[in-house]
Write an enzyme that holds these catalytic residues in place. Structure first.
Site, PDB file in Angstrom:
ATOM      1  N   ASN A   1       6.652  46.696  33.569  1.00 10.60           N
ATOM      2  CA  ASN A   1       6.950  47.130  34.936  1.00 10.60           C
ATOM      3  C   ASN A   1       5.875  46.553  35.851  1.00 10.60           C
ATOM      4  OD1 ASN A   1       9.233  48.945  34.602  1.00 10.60           O
ATOM      5  ND2 ASN A   1       7.812  50.279  33.502  1.00 10.60           N
TER       6      ASN A   1
ATOM      7  N   HIS B   1       0.445  46.565  31.503  1.00  7.36           N
ATOM      8  CA  HIS B   1       0.667  46.949  30.115  1.00  7.36           C
ATOM      9  C   HIS B   1       2.073  46.534  29.716  1.00  7.36           C
ATOM     10  CE1 HIS B   1       1.661  50.446  32.660  1.00  7.36           C
ATOM     11  NE2 HIS B   1       2.531  50.820  31.727  1.00  7.36           N
TER      12      HIS B   1
ATOM     13  N   ASP C   1       1.755  54.606  22.899  1.00  4.53           N
ATOM     14  CA  ASP C   1       2.127  55.289  24.136  1.00  4.53           C
ATOM     15  C   ASP C   1       2.184  56.783  23.815  1.00  4.53           C
ATOM     16  OD1 ASP C   1       3.709  56.457  26.297  1.00  4.53           O
ATOM     17  OD2 ASP C   1       4.261  54.403  26.817  1.00  4.53           O
TER      18      ASP C   1
END
Length: 139
Positions: A85, A96, A29
């Site tokens: 999420n 993801h 990330d």
């Protein structure tokens, strides 16, 4: 291709790739909660977990499990935090899974959501029953 994660999976956008399989890719990330925060992404574009075919779920989460173990072995993390999420707070509309290395005392408390309590057992039972009924409709 307008989806950033699809471009990363196709090798058309840069990323710090930590693993690459025919169906799933994992990369760092760029705004990590903690250094070593990995995003595990299906190559095939799906917006949310709800859109992921059942046949692909096992492969995706097997890779999540492998990454969680690698964070412990490779970084000396004490454990990991795994999160997805769906729509709300989903910065890139491509499924993801966040796999975040954790260490005791790292300060990650209440970072994602406030905690709530049920008013009483009746309210908890009501929520349980509503969710169970929705699951039964889908069976």
């Amino acid at each position: 291709m307008s989806c950033l994660f699809c471009r990363i999976a196709a090798g058309e956008a840069p990323a710090f790739v930590v693993f690459d399989t025919p169906d799933v890719i994992g990369f760092l990330d760029i705004r990590p909660v903690f250094k070593g925060h990995v995003l595990v992404v299906p190559r095939r574009h799906v917006d949310t977990l709800l859109d992921l075919p059942d046949t692909a779920a096992g492969g995706l989460f097997n890779q999540v499990k492998r990454v969680a173990a690698a964070l412990e072995r490779g970084l000396g993390a004490g454990g990991s935090f795994v999160a997805v999420n769906n729509r709300v707070s989903q910065s890139v509309p491509h499924l993801h899974v966040h796999v975040i290395p954790r260490t005791r005392g790292d300060g990650l408390r209440g970072f994602l959501w406030p905690r709530h309590t049920y008013a009483d057992d009746t309210e908890a039972t009501d929520y349980r029953d509503r969710i169970a009924a929705a699951l039964a409709r889908d069976a």
